[in-house]
Design a protein around this motif. Structure first.
Motif, PDB file in Angstrom:
ATOM      1  N   GLU A  77      34.487  41.655  38.502  1.00 25.76           N
ATOM      2  CA  GLU A  77      35.472  42.532  39.120  1.00 25.76           C
ATOM      3  C   GLU A  77      34.856  43.347  40.261  1.00 25.76           C
ATOM      4  OE1 GLU A  77      39.290  43.818  37.104  1.00 25.76           O
ATOM      5  OE2 GLU A  77      37.925  45.471  36.645  1.00 25.76           O
ATOM      6  N   VAL A  93      42.618  37.825  44.708  1.00 23.94           N
ATOM      7  CA  VAL A  93      41.300  37.762  44.077  1.00 23.94           C
ATOM      8  C   VAL A  93      41.321  38.513  42.757  1.00 23.94           C
ATOM      9  CG1 VAL A  93      40.456  39.838  45.270  1.00 23.94           C
ATOM     10  CG2 VAL A  93      38.815  38.124  44.477  1.00 23.94           C
ATOM     11  N   ALA A 106      35.160  41.170  43.149  1.00 23.92           N
ATOM     12  CA  ALA A 106      36.575  41.126  43.542  1.00 23.92           C
ATOM     13  C   ALA A 106      36.951  42.351  44.361  1.00 23.92           C
ATOM     14  CB  ALA A 106      37.460  41.011  42.304  1.00 23.92           C
ATOM     15  N   GLY A 125      38.375  39.296  39.224  1.00 21.63           N
ATOM     16  CA  GLY A 125      37.038  39.090  38.679  1.00 21.63           C
ATOM     17  C   GLY A 125      37.025  39.236  37.171  1.00 21.63           C
TER      18      GLY A 125
END
Length: 306
Positions: free
Chosen positions: A92, A85, A95, A87
């Protein structure tokens, strides 16, 4: 390797949360997110107009909440989590939650603080951001430096977002670098630049009481596209990126280096899949804009596991 990506500010549209609220349990989950972020997410995700949800204080929690709802629905339907993952900008935070570094409540609390702090920082000095499409990147960066602007988002695929004083952005648009097109962005200020120093301080104080876990799936940072192995570092990078450029170009390069076989963008999706189609040619991708898109995302995720 299937990578899930979480979008950043600007991906929201009026009413985009409405179809998600028809799913069991989502209304209750969103109410909890609203309390943590101190923002009425149901109101803004279903009724508020484009100008209202463009407000940084509203947009950031709204986007992260949508990504977390989509991530939970995807994992439940697929019976598995993604392999990795990342972001983009405020994405983020989503994420970090998806990778297990922080829990949902902490993530929503942090994004509420981040949105308010960045809005306050933007209000101190009139600044803005513009997307520069095409052209030679080094020539663009040289012109940006001449105008005392800063690169804010290296998005890859021939797209660089620059930020700074409004007269300088106007000058760039009036005399664009050869082969480029300059598009002013509807944002409150020069995010991911030194203009956000006060927001960095506010977010650093907010994370000081957080005890993070280490990521349980592969987690990339948009600081430099590297993989982050421990939670403390992930939080540090989350704070620093408020005033530092987003290196999404390096994230996509790192995805390729790690053998990505598919990409799923969580709601409110579209922009990151568009960049991936140019930078990660041949990699299947799904943009989860509404619950109807979950079937295709599950098929991609479980197809990789088969």
């Amino acid at each position: 390797m299937i990578v899930v990506v979480c979008p950043g500010q600007g991906s929201q549209t009026p009413g985009f949360l409405s179809p998600w609220l028809e799913l069991d349990g989502v209304a209750e989950r969103l109410a909890g997110y609203s309390d943590a972020a101190e923002v009425d997410l149901r109101l803004h995700g279903t009724e508020s107009d484009a100008d209202t949800i463009r407000d940084t204080r509203v947009a950031q929690p709204l986007i992260v909440a949508a990504s977390l709802i989509a991530a939970e629905q995807l994992a439940a339907r697929a019976g598995r989590r993604p392999d990795g993952v990342a972001g983009h900008s405020v994405g983020e935070i989503a994420a970090l939650v998806t990778s297990g570094v922080i829990d949902e409540s902490t993530g929503m609390r942090l994004v509420g603080i981040r949105g308010r702090a960045m809005a306050d920082a933007a209000a101190q000095t009139p600044t803005g951001m513009s997307a520069v499409l095409g052209g030679d990147e080094q020539a663009v960066l040289a012109r940006v430096a001449e105008l005392d602007l800063s690169p804010a988002n290296y998005n890859g695929g021939g797209q660089l977002v620059v930020a700074g004083a409004l007269p300088a952005l106007a000058a760039l648009a009036e005399e664009p670098v050869k082969g480029t097109r300059v598009i002013p962005l509807q944002v409150a200020g020069a995010f991911h630049t030194s203009y956000m120093a006060s927001a960095v301080a506010a977010l650093r104080e907010a994370v000081s009481s957080v005890s993070p876990a280490d990521p349980s799936i592969t987690l990339w940072t948009n600081r430099d596209g590297s993989v982050v192995d421990d939670g403390v570092t992930a939080l540090t990078y989350l704070v620093d990126q408020v005033s530092s450029p987003v290196r999404w170009d390096l994230c996509m390069t790192s995805f390729a280096d790690h053998g990505i076989t598919g990409l799923i963008e969580l709601a409110p999706a579209g922009a990151l899949v568009g960049l991936a189609k140019r930078a990660l040619r041949g990699v299947p991708s799904v943009a989860v804009k509404t619950p109807e898109d979950l079937d295709a995302a599950v098929e991609l995720l479980n197809g990789a596991a088969a």
